[in-house]
Design an enzyme around this catalytic site. Structure first.
Site, PDB file in Angstrom:
ATOM      1  N   ASP A  44      -2.041  -1.694  -9.825  1.00 27.54           N
ATOM      2  CA  ASP A  44      -2.849  -2.905  -9.983  1.00 27.54           C
ATOM      3  C   ASP A  44      -3.638  -3.172  -8.702  1.00 27.54           C
ATOM      4  O   ASP A  44      -4.433  -4.114  -8.634  1.00 27.54           O
ATOM      5  CB  ASP A  44      -2.006  -4.107 -10.419  1.00 27.54           C
ATOM      6  CG  ASP A  44      -0.935  -4.488  -9.420  1.00 27.54           C
ATOM      7  OD1 ASP A  44      -0.790  -3.794  -8.392  1.00 27.54           O
ATOM      8  OD2 ASP A  44      -0.232  -5.486  -9.668  1.00 27.54           O
ATOM      9  N   SER A  45      -3.461  -2.305  -7.692  1.00 31.28           N
ATOM     10  CA  SER A  45      -4.349  -2.339  -6.527  1.00 31.28           C
ATOM     11  C   SER A  45      -5.794  -2.148  -6.969  1.00 31.28           C
ATOM     12  O   SER A  45      -6.718  -2.427  -6.205  1.00 31.28           O
ATOM     13  CB  SER A  45      -3.965  -1.243  -5.515  1.00 31.28           C
ATOM     14  OG  SER A  45      -3.831   0.007  -6.155  1.00 31.28           O
ATOM     15  N   ASP A  83       0.987   0.481 -13.718  1.00 36.68           N
ATOM     16  CA  ASP A  83       1.544  -0.787 -13.210  1.00 36.68           C
ATOM     17  C   ASP A  83       1.529  -1.861 -14.293  1.00 36.68           C
ATOM     18  O   ASP A  83       0.517  -2.046 -14.970  1.00 36.68           O
ATOM     19  CB  ASP A  83       0.670  -1.290 -12.057  1.00 36.68           C
ATOM     20  CG  ASP A  83       1.396  -1.293 -10.733  1.00 36.68           C
ATOM     21  OD1 ASP A  83       2.638  -1.180 -10.716  1.00 36.68           O
ATOM     22  OD2 ASP A  83       0.707  -1.407  -9.698  1.00 36.68           O
ATOM     23  N   LYS A 112       5.561   0.761 -13.916  1.00 34.06           N
ATOM     24  CA  LYS A 112       6.148   0.226 -12.677  1.00 34.06           C
ATOM     25  C   LYS A 112       6.074  -1.300 -12.724  1.00 34.06           C
ATOM     26  O   LYS A 112       5.091  -1.842 -13.238  1.00 34.06           O
ATOM     27  CB  LYS A 112       5.392   0.747 -11.450  1.00 34.06           C
ATOM     28  CG  LYS A 112       5.877   0.134 -10.130  1.00 34.06           C
ATOM     29  CD  LYS A 112       5.338   0.854  -8.913  1.00 34.06           C
ATOM     30  CE  LYS A 112       3.972   0.427  -8.475  1.00 34.06           C
ATOM     31  NZ  LYS A 112       3.833  -1.006  -8.151  1.00 34.06           N
ATOM     32  N   GLU A 114       7.154  -4.980 -10.317  1.00 33.67           N
ATOM     33  CA  GLU A 114       7.552  -5.518  -9.015  1.00 33.67           C
ATOM     34  C   GLU A 114       8.705  -6.501  -9.172  1.00 33.67           C
ATOM     35  O   GLU A 114       8.752  -7.246 -10.156  1.00 33.67           O
ATOM     36  CB  GLU A 114       6.367  -6.254  -8.369  1.00 33.67           C
ATOM     37  CG  GLU A 114       5.199  -5.346  -8.044  1.00 33.67           C
ATOM     38  CD  GLU A 114       4.051  -6.086  -7.362  1.00 33.67           C
ATOM     39  OE1 GLU A 114       4.191  -7.291  -7.041  1.00 33.67           O
ATOM     40  OE2 GLU A 114       3.008  -5.449  -7.149  1.00 33.67           O
ATOM     41  N   GLU A 181       7.933  -1.032  -0.295  1.00 38.29           N
ATOM     42  CA  GLU A 181       6.663  -1.296   0.405  1.00 38.29           C
ATOM     43  C   GLU A 181       6.904  -2.171   1.633  1.00 38.29           C
ATOM     44  O   GLU A 181       7.500  -3.265   1.524  1.00 38.29           O
ATOM     45  CB  GLU A 181       5.658  -1.972  -0.549  1.00 38.29           C
ATOM     46  CG  GLU A 181       4.339  -2.280   0.134  1.00 38.29           C
ATOM     47  CD  GLU A 181       3.182  -2.560  -0.815  1.00 38.29           C
ATOM     48  OE1 GLU A 181       3.346  -2.413  -2.050  1.00 38.29           O
ATOM     49  OE2 GLU A 181       2.101  -2.929  -0.310  1.00 38.29           O
TER      50      GLU A 181
HETATM   51  O1  KIV Z   1      -0.806  -1.100  -6.980  1.00 40.87           O
HETATM   52  C1  KIV Z   1      -0.532  -0.225  -6.144  1.00 40.87           C
HETATM   53  O2  KIV Z   1      -1.380   0.575  -5.726  1.00 40.87           O
HETATM   54  C2  KIV Z   1       0.846  -0.155  -5.664  1.00 40.87           C
HETATM   55  C3  KIV Z   1       1.144   0.755  -4.520  1.00 40.87           C
HETATM   56  C4  KIV Z   1       0.599   0.223  -3.257  1.00 40.87           C
HETATM   57  C5  KIV Z   1       2.585   1.043  -4.420  1.00 40.87           C
HETATM   58  O3  KIV Z   1       1.674  -0.830  -6.180  1.00 40.87           O
END
Ligand code: KIV
Length: 283
Positions: A44-45, A83, A112, A114, A181
């Site tokens: 989600d970056s 994500d 993934k 969080e 992280e």
């Molecule tokens: O969204 C992302 O790119 C991430 C990484 C920084 C682990 O969660």
């Protein structure tokens, strides 16, 4: 055949380190695959590096589905992890629904999410339905507004124990790997040795089982910003800016394109046309 959860477990068993990188489209996924990295994260970056927001909060499940489809089409070998964005896994039922959508529509091979121990129930519900889950602890960008400027997590004894405990709870709930992280290196080493599943570090030192980096940081797509946890393996911003400037200069100077960048008319068609319409003004 794509890399599997079992392959990652084998890496850990053999003490073999591995690299993961984010990717958000078809072309970059192809490059990751060709370079042989086993894991791609559709992170989600993308909210910051692709969409230009100042956090990951505005990213929607639909955004991740959309980018995941491109990444999956561009790769054949790497495991693609998608994500789950902010507010898409508030409880086990919603988490399962979101993960199922990302799995079915986005075609990812794992998701993934969080968060710590509270997420164990969500992880278990998703894993129970056959969808592999990667956890993410330490600095979790979806909670950035709660953390404020305090990026590194786990510096106090309480925080350190909480991270150890949360990692264990995620693994017990069925997570196949855990991202750490911005956790102090010594704590990341401790968690890595305590956990049966692989840890994947970012800004957490050299001793996690794997490392993950964001595409734009790794390749130097921001000329003026390198996060502390990143290393630029290329300076693509400079290369791209140079190429664009050269392109513009050559267009303005009439050096590009040349005849060889276009197709030619057959001689007799050209002759006939010139007779009919005369010479073009700028030839
Ligand atoms: O969204 C992302 O790119 C991430 C990484 C920084 C682990 O969660």
């Amino acid at each position: 055949m794509r890399v599997t959860v079992q392959d990652l477990a084998d890496y850990k068993r053999r003490d073999e380190k591995f690299a993961m990188v984010t990717a958000y489209d078809y072309t970059s996924a192809q490059l990751v695959d060709r370079a042989g990295l086993p894991l791609i994260l559709v992170g989600d970056s993308l909210g910051t590096v692709v969409q230009g927001h100042d956090s990951t909060i505005p990213v929607t499940l639909q955004d991740i589905v959309y980018h995941s489809r491109m990444v999956v089409r561009g790769s054949q070998r790497a495991m693609v992890v998608g994500d789950l964005p902010f507010m898409s896994y508030r409880d086990a039922a919603q988490g399962l629904e979101s993960a199922a959508r990302l799995f079915q529509e986005g075609r990812v091979q794992a998701v993934k999410l969080e968060g710590g121990g509270k997420m164990a129930e969500v992880v278990a519900a998703i894993v129970e339905h056959g969808i592999p889950v990667m956890g993410h602890l330490g600095y979790t960008p979806q909670s950035a507004y709660q953390f404020g400027k305090q990026i590194v997590r786990g510096k106090t004894r309480e925080q350190a124990h909480a991270i150890r405990d949360e990692a264990r709870r995620l693994a017990d709930a069925g997570a196949f790997a855990v991202v750490l992280e911005c956790v102090p290196a010594a704590l990341a080493r401790m968690v890595t040795s305590e956990l049966a599943v692989p840890t994947i570090g970012i800004g957490s030192g050299p001793d996690t089982d794997g490392q993950v980096q964001v595409w734009h940081d790794l390749l130097g797509l921001y000329a003026d910003f390198v996060p502390r946890h990143a290393k630029q393996y290329a300076r693509l911003a400079e290369t791209i800016e140079g190429a664009l400037t050269d392109y513009q200069d050559e267009v303005r100077a009439g050096l590009f394109p040349t005849e060889r960048h276009a197709s030619s008319l057959p001689e007799e068609t050209l002759r006939a046309l010139l007779q009919e319409v005369g010479q073009p003004r700028r030839a």
